[in-house]
Design a protein around this motif. Structure first.
Motif, PDB file in Angstrom:
ATOM      1  N   THR A 224      12.373  -5.513   8.542  1.00 23.21           N
ATOM      2  CA  THR A 224      11.989  -6.812   9.105  1.00 23.21           C
ATOM      3  C   THR A 224      10.965  -7.558   8.261  1.00 23.21           C
ATOM      4  O   THR A 224      10.703  -8.733   8.515  1.00 23.21           O
ATOM      5  N   ALA A 225      10.368  -6.889   7.267  1.00 24.29           N
ATOM      6  CA  ALA A 225       9.374  -7.573   6.427  1.00 24.29           C
ATOM      7  C   ALA A 225       9.041  -6.695   5.234  1.00 24.29           C
ATOM      8  O   ALA A 225       9.135  -5.458   5.292  1.00 24.29           O
ATOM      9  N   LEU A 226       8.628  -7.331   4.143  1.00 25.86           N
ATOM     10  CA  LEU A 226       8.119  -6.662   2.943  1.00 25.86           C
ATOM     11  C   LEU A 226       6.732  -7.220   2.659  1.00 25.86           C
ATOM     12  O   LEU A 226       6.487  -8.419   2.819  1.00 25.86           O
ATOM     13  N   TYR A 227       5.818  -6.331   2.194  1.00 32.25           N
ATOM     14  CA  TYR A 227       4.476  -6.810   1.872  1.00 32.25           C
ATOM     15  C   TYR A 227       3.878  -5.921   0.791  1.00 32.25           C
ATOM     16  O   TYR A 227       3.774  -4.712   0.957  1.00 32.25           O
ATOM     17  N   ASP A 228       3.500  -6.538  -0.312  1.00 37.31           N
ATOM     18  CA  ASP A 228       2.875  -5.821  -1.423  1.00 37.31           C
ATOM     19  C   ASP A 228       1.399  -5.604  -1.080  1.00 37.31           C
ATOM     20  O   ASP A 228       0.628  -6.564  -0.985  1.00 37.31           O
ATOM     21  N   TYR A 229       1.004  -4.358  -0.869  1.00 36.46           N
ATOM     22  CA  TYR A 229      -0.326  -4.061  -0.349  1.00 36.46           C
ATOM     23  C   TYR A 229      -0.926  -2.850  -1.043  1.00 36.46           C
ATOM     24  O   TYR A 229      -0.227  -1.846  -1.264  1.00 36.46           O
ATOM     25  N   SER A 230      -2.220  -2.938  -1.376  1.00 30.71           N
ATOM     26  CA  SER A 230      -2.919  -1.849  -2.041  1.00 30.71           C
ATOM     27  C   SER A 230      -2.135  -1.441  -3.288  1.00 30.71           C
ATOM     28  O   SER A 230      -1.762  -2.278  -4.085  1.00 30.71           O
ATOM     29  N   ASP A 231      -1.843  -0.146  -3.466  1.00 28.58           N
ATOM     30  CA  ASP A 231      -1.092   0.262  -4.647  1.00 28.58           C
ATOM     31  C   ASP A 231       0.349   0.569  -4.294  1.00 28.58           C
ATOM     32  O   ASP A 231       1.033   1.313  -4.999  1.00 28.58           O
ATOM     33  N   GLY A 232       0.848  -0.004  -3.190  1.00 31.13           N
ATOM     34  CA  GLY A 232       2.216   0.277  -2.783  1.00 31.13           C
ATOM     35  C   GLY A 232       2.883  -0.924  -2.148  1.00 31.13           C
ATOM     36  O   GLY A 232       2.275  -1.967  -1.920  1.00 31.13           O
ATOM     37  N   LEU A 233       4.159  -0.758  -1.878  1.00 28.13           N
ATOM     38  CA  LEU A 233       4.948  -1.787  -1.214  1.00 28.13           C
ATOM     39  C   LEU A 233       5.173  -1.363   0.230  1.00 28.13           C
ATOM     40  O   LEU A 233       5.746  -0.303   0.488  1.00 28.13           O
ATOM     41  N   MET A 234       4.708  -2.191   1.177  1.00 28.07           N
ATOM     42  CA  MET A 234       4.896  -1.909   2.586  1.00 28.07           C
ATOM     43  C   MET A 234       6.273  -2.403   3.013  1.00 28.07           C
ATOM     44  O   MET A 234       6.647  -3.545   2.732  1.00 28.07           O
ATOM     45  N   VAL A 235       7.019  -1.535   3.699  1.00 27.89           N
ATOM     46  CA  VAL A 235       8.325  -1.895   4.235  1.00 27.89           C
ATOM     47  C   VAL A 235       8.240  -1.775   5.756  1.00 27.89           C
ATOM     48  O   VAL A 235       8.118  -0.683   6.297  1.00 27.89           O
ATOM     49  N   PHE A 236       8.277  -2.917   6.422  1.00 30.47           N
ATOM     50  CA  PHE A 236       8.209  -2.942   7.882  1.00 30.47           C
ATOM     51  C   PHE A 236       9.609  -2.898   8.469  1.00 30.47           C
ATOM     52  O   PHE A 236      10.523  -3.591   7.994  1.00 30.47           O
ATOM     53  N   LYS A 237       9.770  -2.085   9.510  1.00 24.57           N
ATOM     54  CA  LYS A 237      10.969  -2.099  10.321  1.00 24.57           C
ATOM     55  C   LYS A 237      10.551  -2.423  11.751  1.00 24.57           C
ATOM     56  O   LYS A 237       9.374  -2.653  12.014  1.00 24.57           O
ATOM     57  N   ARG A 238      11.482  -2.435  12.676  1.00 23.02           N
ATOM     58  CA  ARG A 238      11.114  -2.805  14.050  1.00 23.02           C
ATOM     59  C   ARG A 238      10.234  -1.749  14.717  1.00 23.02           C
ATOM     60  O   ARG A 238       9.328  -2.085  15.483  1.00 23.02           O
ATOM     61  N   GLN A 239      10.491  -0.481  14.414  1.00 23.08           N
ATOM     62  CA  GLN A 239       9.772   0.586  15.100  1.00 23.08           C
ATOM     63  C   GLN A 239       8.996   1.499  14.160  1.00 23.08           C
ATOM     64  O   GLN A 239       8.475   2.527  14.588  1.00 23.08           O
ATOM     65  N   SER A 240       8.904   1.162  12.887  1.00 21.31           N
ATOM     66  CA  SER A 240       8.213   2.030  11.931  1.00 21.31           C
ATOM     67  C   SER A 240       7.788   1.226  10.719  1.00 21.31           C
ATOM     68  O   SER A 240       8.239   0.099  10.507  1.00 21.31           O
ATOM     69  N   ILE A 241       6.882   1.833   9.922  1.00 23.76           N
ATOM     70  CA  ILE A 241       6.418   1.219   8.682  1.00 23.76           C
ATOM     71  C   ILE A 241       6.427   2.277   7.590  1.00 23.76           C
ATOM     72  O   ILE A 241       5.940   3.399   7.799  1.00 23.76           O
ATOM     73  N   TYR A 242       6.959   1.931   6.441  1.00 19.39           N
ATOM     74  CA  TYR A 242       6.993   2.825   5.289  1.00 19.39           C
ATOM     75  C   TYR A 242       6.178   2.216   4.156  1.00 19.39           C
ATOM     76  O   TYR A 242       5.959   1.002   4.107  1.00 19.39           O
ATOM     77  N   ILE A 243       5.740   3.073   3.243  1.00 19.88           N
ATOM     78  CA  ILE A 243       5.095   2.582   2.036  1.00 19.88           C
ATOM     79  C   ILE A 243       5.727   3.268   0.832  1.00 19.88           C
ATOM     80  O   ILE A 243       6.001   4.475   0.854  1.00 19.88           O
ATOM     81  N   ILE A 244       6.029   2.471  -0.186  1.00 15.29           N
ATOM     82  CA  ILE A 244       6.589   2.963  -1.439  1.00 15.29           C
ATOM     83  C   ILE A 244       5.486   2.878  -2.488  1.00 15.29           C
ATOM     84  O   ILE A 244       4.921   1.804  -2.720  1.00 15.29           O
ATOM     85  N   SER A 245       5.136   4.009  -3.084  1.00 14.31           N
ATOM     86  CA  SER A 245       4.042   4.035  -4.052  1.00 14.31           C
ATOM     87  C   SER A 245       4.497   4.735  -5.325  1.00 14.31           C
ATOM     88  O   SER A 245       5.583   5.312  -5.388  1.00 14.31           O
ATOM     89  N   GLY A 246       3.625   4.711  -6.329  1.00 19.22           N
ATOM     90  CA  GLY A 246       4.006   5.246  -7.631  1.00 19.22           C
ATOM     91  C   GLY A 246       4.778   4.201  -8.415  1.00 19.22           C
ATOM     92  O   GLY A 246       4.996   3.073  -7.957  1.00 19.22           O
ATOM     93  N   VAL A 247       5.204   4.541  -9.618  1.00 17.48           N
ATOM     94  CA  VAL A 247       5.969   3.621 -10.457  1.00 17.48           C
ATOM     95  C   VAL A 247       7.388   3.557  -9.923  1.00 17.48           C
ATOM     96  O   VAL A 247       8.094   4.565  -9.875  1.00 17.48           O
ATOM     97  N   ILE A 248       7.804   2.364  -9.500  1.00 17.52           N
ATOM     98  CA  ILE A 248       9.142   2.203  -8.935  1.00 17.52           C
ATOM     99  C   ILE A 248      10.193   2.552  -9.979  1.00 17.52           C
ATOM    100  O   ILE A 248      10.150   2.077 -11.113  1.00 17.52           O
ATOM    101  N   GLY A 249      11.115   3.394  -9.582  1.00 19.87           N
ATOM    102  CA  GLY A 249      12.168   3.814 -10.499  1.00 19.87           C
ATOM    103  C   GLY A 249      11.780   4.969 -11.379  1.00 19.87           C
ATOM    104  O   GLY A 249      12.598   5.476 -12.147  1.00 19.87           O
ATOM    105  N   GLY A 250      10.535   5.426 -11.281  1.00 11.88           N
ATOM    106  CA  GLY A 250      10.075   6.538 -12.095  1.00 11.88           C
ATOM    107  C   GLY A 250      10.127   7.851 -11.345  1.00 11.88           C
ATOM    108  O   GLY A 250      10.456   7.918 -10.152  1.00 11.88           O
ATOM    109  N   SER A 251       9.764   8.921 -12.037  1.00 14.94           N
ATOM    110  CA  SER A 251       9.833  10.257 -11.436  1.00 14.94           C
ATOM    111  C   SER A 251       8.780  10.466 -10.357  1.00 14.94           C
ATOM    112  O   SER A 251       8.914  11.368  -9.530  1.00 14.94           O
TER     113      SER A 251
END
Length: 393
Positions: A224-251
């Motif tokens: 439901t939303a994307l937000y670049d925050y701190s050292d990661g990318l926040m991925v919002f859904k309706r009932q949860s929130i995820y964060i993607i950190s580290g170098v995207i596409g890297g090991s």
């Protein structure tokens, strides 16, 4: 943090003003008025809180001047975006489903749709919506493939075949992370998040599996939303929130679900306040997320604060169908949120609340929040204008 100004309609103040001292409880309407504590009120209209906890008459809204002229307030724009052109701020908006240049209302794109999602990348504004992905440079707006035709031509023949711009055009949410254009909300893949190649927003490699992430496919939910925050990318859904950190596409790319009890269906309420992220949850409660440090955020350091305990009954009256219409901004230490609310007379009006969210002495968010309510203001949206120039890449 890029500070912002905000624009809204002015109002007259014709209410009697009372003083309440040692004020920290804010609006509290969950019990009868005769059970209020000394530091609570059943309503607080057109008042602001000063540092010692007392109240003062609220100042009028600030109407910001936009170059070269102010917005025509007689027009009803369903969406607006501000573009940092380097020497000036240019505005575009959606008027009668057309993308127009503000304030002239010159039609730039016909039949675009009623909403758009935008992000600035370098000296261009990328516009996503209604099956279109376009680029605006301050003078013209074109389809991404047309605007970046020369860049695409420099790709190898194999890369051209793998480039899948038509697929990501179906997305709804767009942002920038680590030099990549990020798109999600694609109808056929509502849980997927797609990344362009680094520093090539015109190249989405359809065969590079490192350029797509899936924050859970088994929860029957959607992004439901994307937000670049701190050292990661926040991925919002309706009932949860995820964060993607580290170098995207890297090991060392990591993605994990945050320890937050909800997601959001109100993407325009997500606002960055120093190291905090404030938003309205799907459960109709306002939360603050603190990630520990601007440079380091991981699942062990995330703190969540409930900020709306004293206005719970009011927020519970919001209709589920109106959640996506709710807007917010952050200005001068105040988080301001506006939402449609249907009264007992059946008429829907805009309620506007504000909250002092940052304790300047401790630089920390306060769990016990004092809220106030605006009167005579019907806010449909905020225009956020960066006060520092955009850093081009």
């Amino acid at each position: 943090m890029r500070e912002v100004q905000y624009q809204a309609m002015q109002y007259r103040n014709d209410r009697n003003i009372l003083s309440y001292y040692s004020f920290s409880g804010g609006i509290f309407d969950t019990e009868n008025s005769d059970r209020l504590a000394d530091n609570e009120v059943s309503d607080m209209i057109n008042l602001d809180i000063v540092n010692d906890g007392s109240l003062k008459m609220r100042d009028n809204f600030i109407v910001s001047d936009l170059s070269p002229t102010t917005v025509d307030t007689t027009k009803s724009y369903s969406d607006v975006a501000v573009f940092d052109a380097g020497t000036s701020y240019e505005m575009i908006g959606i008027l009668d489903n057309n993308i127009v240049k503000i304030p002239s209302n010159e039609v730039m794109v016909s039949d675009f749709g009623s909403s758009m999602n935008t992000v600035q990348y370098g000296n261009r504004l990328y516009v996503l919506g209604n099956g279109k992905l376009m680029v605006y440079d301050g003078s013209k707006i074109e389809d991404i493939a047309t605007y970046h035709a020369s860049d695409i031509e420099n790709l190898t023949e194999e890369e051209k075949e793998r480039n899948d711009l038509s697929f990501v055009k179906d997305g709804k949410f767009i942002t920038i992370a680590q030099g990549r254009l990020v798109i999600s909300g694609i109808t056929s893949e509502p849980n997927s998040v797609y990344f362009s190649e680094p520093y090539k927003p015109w190249f989405f490699d359809s065969l590079d599996l490192n350029d797509v992430v899936y924050p859970s496919q088994s929860d029957n939910d959607r992004v439901t939303a994307l937000y670049d925050y701190s050292d990661g990318l926040m991925v919002f859904k309706r009932q949860s929130i995820y964060i993607i950190s580290g170098v995207i596409g890297g090991s060392n790319t990591q993605m994990y679900r945050m320890n937050v009890p909800t997601g959001t269906m109100s993407p325009k309420t997500i606002k960055r306040i120093d190291n905090f992220l404030v938003f309205l949850g799907t459960d109709k409660k306002v939360y603050g997320i603190y990630g520990g440090s601007y440079y380091s955020m991981n699942k062990d350091r995330v703190n969540i604060y409930l900020l709306s305990g004293t206005i719970e009954n009011l927020l519970n009256r919001i209709q589920d169908t109106d959640k996506e219409k709710i807007v917010a901004t952050y200005y001068n230490g105040v988080y301001i949120m506006a939402f449609p609310l249907t009264g007992e007379d059946g008429v829907t009006r805009t309620e506007t609340l504000n909250m002092y969210v940052l304790d300047k002495t401790t630089n920390s968010i306060l769990e016990s929040q004092a809220w106030g309510r605006y009167d005579h203001v019907d806010i449909k949206g905020f225009i956020e204008i960066p006060r520092t120039r955009f850093e081009y890449v």
